[in-house]
Structures are given as C-alpha cells and as structure tokens.
Motif scaffolding. Structure first.
Motif, PDB file in Angstrom:
ATOM      1  N   MET A   1       0.838  -1.196   0.000  1.00 29.89           N
ATOM      2  CA  MET A   1       0.000   0.000   0.000  1.00 29.89           C
ATOM      3  C   MET A   1       0.876   1.250   0.000  1.00 29.89           C
ATOM      4  N   MET A   2       0.544   2.182  -0.859  1.00 30.60           N
ATOM      5  CA  MET A   2       1.307   3.418  -0.997  1.00 30.60           C
ATOM      6  C   MET A   2       0.648   4.535  -0.183  1.00 30.60           C
ATOM      7  N   LEU A   3       1.478   5.443   0.322  1.00 30.01           N
ATOM      8  CA  LEU A   3       0.930   6.580   1.056  1.00 30.01           C
ATOM      9  C   LEU A   3       1.814   7.812   0.895  1.00 30.01           C
ATOM     10  N   LEU A   4       1.201   8.969   1.113  1.00 25.63           N
ATOM     11  CA  LEU A   4       1.912  10.248   1.130  1.00 25.63           C
ATOM     12  C   LEU A   4       2.280  10.581   2.565  1.00 25.63           C
ATOM     13  N   CYS A   5       3.475  11.119   2.752  1.00 27.17           N
ATOM     14  CA  CYS A   5       3.876  11.478   4.101  1.00 27.17           C
ATOM     15  C   CYS A   5       4.846  12.654   4.069  1.00 27.17           C
ATOM     16  N   ALA A   6       4.887  13.372   5.170  1.00 28.13           N
ATOM     17  CA  ALA A   6       5.798  14.500   5.327  1.00 28.13           C
ATOM     18  C   ALA A   6       6.043  14.695   6.812  1.00 28.13           C
ATOM     19  N   SER A   7       7.075  15.453   7.145  1.00 27.63           N
ATOM     20  CA  SER A   7       7.412  15.682   8.548  1.00 27.63           C
ATOM     21  C   SER A   7       6.524  16.778   9.132  1.00 27.63           C
ATOM     22  N   PRO A   8       6.302  16.755  10.448  1.00 26.66           N
ATOM     23  CA  PRO A   8       5.550  17.845  11.082  1.00 26.66           C
ATOM     24  C   PRO A   8       6.181  19.213  10.820  1.00 26.66           C
ATOM     25  N   ALA A   9       7.515  19.271  10.782  1.00 29.34           N
ATOM     26  CA  ALA A   9       8.185  20.555  10.543  1.00 29.34           C
ATOM     27  C   ALA A   9       7.889  21.081   9.148  1.00 29.34           C
ATOM     28  N   TYR A  10       7.890  20.200   8.150  1.00 29.38           N
ATOM     29  CA  TYR A  10       7.585  20.640   6.786  1.00 29.38           C
ATOM     30  C   TYR A  10       6.156  21.163   6.707  1.00 29.38           C
ATOM     31  N   LEU A  11       5.234  20.443   7.325  1.00 28.97           N
ATOM     32  CA  LEU A  11       3.827  20.851   7.268  1.00 28.97           C
ATOM     33  C   LEU A  11       3.596  22.157   8.009  1.00 28.97           C
ATOM     34  N   ALA A  12       4.323  22.365   9.115  1.00 25.49           N
ATOM     35  CA  ALA A  12       4.186  23.614   9.860  1.00 25.49           C
ATOM     36  C   ALA A  12       4.641  24.804   9.016  1.00 25.49           C
ATOM     37  N   GLU A  13       5.638  24.590   8.187  1.00 25.11           N
ATOM     38  CA  GLU A  13       6.181  25.677   7.370  1.00 25.11           C
ATOM     39  C   GLU A  13       5.397  25.891   6.083  1.00 25.11           C
ATOM     40  N   HIS A  14       4.946  24.789   5.458  1.00 20.96           N
ATOM     41  CA  HIS A  14       4.349  24.886   4.117  1.00 20.96           C
ATOM     42  C   HIS A  14       2.843  24.608   4.090  1.00 20.96           C
ATOM     43  N   GLY A  15       2.278  24.206   5.201  1.00 15.65           N
ATOM     44  CA  GLY A  15       0.864  23.882   5.233  1.00 15.65           C
ATOM     45  C   GLY A  15       0.607  22.426   4.889  1.00 15.65           C
ATOM     46  N   THR A  16      -0.563  21.937   5.308  1.00 15.96           N
ATOM     47  CA  THR A  16      -0.932  20.541   5.067  1.00 15.96           C
ATOM     48  C   THR A  16      -1.883  20.462   3.879  1.00 15.96           C
ATOM     49  N   PRO A  17      -1.533  19.709   2.840  1.00 14.64           N
ATOM     50  CA  PRO A  17      -2.442  19.591   1.682  1.00 14.64           C
ATOM     51  C   PRO A  17      -3.747  18.912   2.089  1.00 14.64           C
ATOM     52  N   GLN A  18      -4.852  19.486   1.602  1.00 15.72           N
ATOM     53  CA  GLN A  18      -6.178  18.940   1.906  1.00 15.72           C
ATOM     54  C   GLN A  18      -6.757  18.145   0.740  1.00 15.72           C
ATOM     55  N   THR A  19      -6.268  18.396  -0.469  1.00 14.11           N
ATOM     56  CA  THR A  19      -6.714  17.683  -1.669  1.00 14.11           C
ATOM     57  C   THR A  19      -5.486  17.365  -2.518  1.00 14.11           C
ATOM     58  N   THR A  20      -5.673  16.495  -3.500  1.00 13.76           N
ATOM     59  CA  THR A  20      -4.550  16.178  -4.387  1.00 13.76           C
ATOM     60  C   THR A  20      -4.123  17.394  -5.195  1.00 13.76           C
ATOM     61  N   ALA A  21      -5.061  18.311  -5.463  1.00 13.55           N
ATOM     62  CA  ALA A  21      -4.703  19.520  -6.208  1.00 13.55           C
ATOM     63  C   ALA A  21      -3.705  20.372  -5.434  1.00 13.55           C
ATOM     64  N   ASP A  22      -3.776  20.322  -4.111  1.00 12.03           N
ATOM     65  CA  ASP A  22      -2.853  21.105  -3.283  1.00 12.03           C
ATOM     66  C   ASP A  22      -1.407  20.655  -3.451  1.00 12.03           C
ATOM     67  N   LEU A  23      -1.200  19.432  -3.925  1.00 11.54           N
ATOM     68  CA  LEU A  23       0.156  18.896  -4.037  1.00 11.54           C
ATOM     69  C   LEU A  23       0.999  19.652  -5.063  1.00 11.54           C
ATOM     70  N   ALA A  24       0.330  20.338  -5.986  1.00 10.58           N
ATOM     71  CA  ALA A  24       1.059  21.026  -7.062  1.00 10.58           C
ATOM     72  C   ALA A  24       2.006  22.093  -6.519  1.00 10.58           C
ATOM     73  N   ARG A  25       1.673  22.679  -5.376  1.00  8.18           N
ATOM     74  CA  ARG A  25       2.515  23.750  -4.850  1.00  8.18           C
ATOM     75  C   ARG A  25       3.535  23.239  -3.825  1.00  8.18           C
ATOM     76  N   HIS A  26       3.567  21.945  -3.618  1.00 11.46           N
ATOM     77  CA  HIS A  26       4.481  21.381  -2.619  1.00 11.46           C
ATOM     78  C   HIS A  26       5.719  20.758  -3.263  1.00 11.46           C
ATOM     79  N   GLU A  27       6.758  20.665  -2.468  1.00 12.49           N
ATOM     80  CA  GLU A  27       7.991  20.001  -2.898  1.00 12.49           C
ATOM     81  C   GLU A  27       7.768  18.494  -2.846  1.00 12.49           C
ATOM     82  N   ARG A  28       7.939  17.846  -3.995  1.00  5.80           N
ATOM     83  CA  ARG A  28       7.759  16.398  -4.059  1.00  5.80           C
ATOM     84  C   ARG A  28       9.121  15.696  -4.033  1.00  5.80           C
ATOM     85  N   LEU A  29       9.243  14.708  -3.176  1.00  8.92           N
ATOM     86  CA  LEU A  29      10.432  13.855  -3.133  1.00  8.92           C
ATOM     87  C   LEU A  29      10.135  12.640  -4.008  1.00  8.92           C
ATOM     88  N   MET A  30      10.845  12.522  -5.116  1.00  5.84           N
ATOM     89  CA  MET A  30      10.478  11.536  -6.134  1.00  5.84           C
ATOM     90  C   MET A  30      11.433  10.350  -6.152  1.00  5.84           C
TER      91      MET A  30
END
Length: 304
Positions: free
Chosen positions: A171-200
């Motif tokens: 099973m695949m999942l999206l994850c990020a650190s609490p510090a990253y989310l505190a600085e950049h905000g928590t995405p609420q929809t998949t559309a929000d991911l466009a403005r975030h830094e993706r680790l690929m």
C-alpha cells in the motif's frame, strides 16, 4: 534401463568430486572437503570426462576454469545432488520437520526490513533448517541459479516451471514531517500537491509518478528538486523536512509510529504494488519450503 546406464556409486562419486572441485575452486580443496587425496579426486574427474567424452575444466599449473560444457553440466549436477539431499533429509526426518538448506532471493529493501526477519525467526524455531538469503533487485532465474523461493515485486511474467502465490499488496501513502507541514501547510486535496515540494523515486532517468494522485491538468506541479533511487533515503529526506514522499507503507511504518512523519490525505486510496512468492514447480514441495511460505503469508498483514 540398460546396465551401462545405471548410476553406480563410482559414477556418482565422479559427479560429487566434480561438483566439489568447482565449489572449492581447486582439486586440493575438493579433496579436503571429501576427505580424499588430491590424486583420487583428479582420477575420479578424469574418468568422468572420459565417460562423457568432453573436457569439463581448462587446467593450467596455476588455475582451473570450467569449459562451456563443464558449466552446463555443473548446473545440472548441483540441481540433481540438491534434490537427492532433500529426498534423504525428508526420509530420514520421517516427519514434516523443516530441515536442510533453503535458498531465498528477495528485493533488497523489503527483504531486509520485512522478509528476512520472518525467515530468521523460522530458522530459530527449527535448528536443522539452514538459510541462504540473497538480497538483490535483479530478476533471478530460480531454476538456473538453484533457488528454492523468491519474493518478487510487481507484475509477474508467465514463466513455465514456476508456481506463484500472492503475498501482499504494498500500500502506498503520502507522508511529510511535522516541521515541513508547519512551514508549508498541510495539503487537503490532491490539487494542493502542485505547490508542494515532491520527493520523487527515480531510476535510470525515469521518475516513478504518483498515478492515483493525478492533479487537474490546469495545474503544473513544480519540478522535483530531489530524485532518489532508494526508498529508505526518501523517508529520511521527508523526515528532514525536505518535502512530501510517496512510498510503500512498510518503509514509512516506523517513522509514522514514531511521529517523525505524518500520513497525508489518508482518504485517498492509492493502489499498491503486488508482491508474490515464486518457487520451482514440484509435485511435492519440501517441508522447509512449505514452512517458509506459510510463515511469510502469516506475517504479511503486520507490515502491509
């Protein structure tokens, strides 16, 4: 069967000497393994070559190497000797006790974290079971290379002579650190991911996309700053607050439990990558193989 086709002890001893010489790398090493003299080993192999009518070794005063015919013969002989050994083990045990050597190949990272611990626990419970585990992302030829069992990730090819059974879905999942989310905000929809830094995850110049998390076509996600070909390194980068990672649950599980990563968009289902158990098709699987398959199937729900 004609009399001259019967595998007498003398003929089998020649095969055993040949295999021992290949495994040990020299006639002297084979002699030590078989508790014979070097001369006795050489004579047995010479008689074997005479009977077959081929040279099995290229020999010099300093080295020995298998001929092409010798390599082919060695692969067949090791398979036959292994089957004879297994038959003896099963008969002498008189039960369904897992025993003898079990050779297993598995992908590197899931093998280290999820598969190997299960097999080691199995071996600890059965003192006569010996393990040889290979950690490789290469697609191994089980029959050619003499493996009893493989764990394979992804789609299976239809290969004659092999049996397979589904083990789990990663099973695949999206994850990020609490510090990253505190600085950049928590995405609420998949559309929000466009403005975030993706680790690929990427390998050989190809990026592994996020197919279940497709963004609207009018949104263009930023080019990834970090591309790694190691899942553990992706998790580490996410823990350090460098972006959002999309990884199998098993690789992020400890970090999620520890609170160093947060599961994002849990309501979004992401289809996983299948895992299978694959083994050579035999009429009667050995107790050691059945025990390994059962142990892995039982453990899968704890890490998927």
């Amino acid at each position: 069967m004609r009399t001259n086709d019967t595998y007498t002890p003398d003929r089998l001893s020649g095969i055993s000497a040949f295999v021992a010489a290949v495994d040990a790398g020299s006639f002297a090493g084979a002699a030590e393994r078989l508790h014979l003299t070097r001369s006795a080993v050489a004579k047995r192999i010479a008689r074997l070559e005479a009977r077959l009518g081929v040279r099995l070794f290229h020999r010099t005063t300093r080295s020995q190497h298998l001929t092409d015919e010798g390599q082919t013969f060695y692969q067949r002989c090791t398979k036959v000797l292994s089957e004879l050994s297994e038959a003896e083990d099963e008969l002498s045990a008189g039960s369904q006790t897992p025993m003898g050597k079990l050779r297993v190949t598995m992908p590197v990272q899931i093998g280290r974290q999820c598969i190997a611990p299960v097999l080691l626990t199995l071996a600890k419970a059965h003192s006569q079971l010996r393990l040889e585990m290979s950690f490789s992302d290469r697609r191994v030829d089980l029959i050619e290379e003499g493996y009893d069992l493989a764990v394979r990730s992804g789609r299976l090819d239809d290969t004659p002579g092999l049996k397979a059974r589904p083990l789990a879905e990663q099973m695949m999942l999206l994850c990020a650190s609490p510090a990253y989310l505190a600085e950049h905000g928590t995405p609420q929809t998949t559309a929000d991911l466009a403005r975030h830094e993706r680790l690929m995850y990427g390998r050989g110049g190809n990026l592994y996309q996020w197919p279940a998390l497709a963004m609207p076509p009018e949104l263009t996600p930023r080019a990834p700053r970090f591309v790694l070909d190691d899942l553990v390194a992706l998790v580490t980068a996410a823990e350090q607050g460098l972006g959002i990672a999309y990884v199998p649950r098993w690789v992020a599980m400890q970090s999620l439990d520890a609170g160093t990563l947060v599961h994002l968009l849990p309501q979004t289902y992401a289809p996983g990558t299948p895992l299978h158990l694959v083994w050579p098709d035999t009429r009667h699987p050995s107790p050691k193989l059945r025990a390994a398959i059962d142990a892995l199937l039982a453990s899968a729900p704890t890490w998927t």
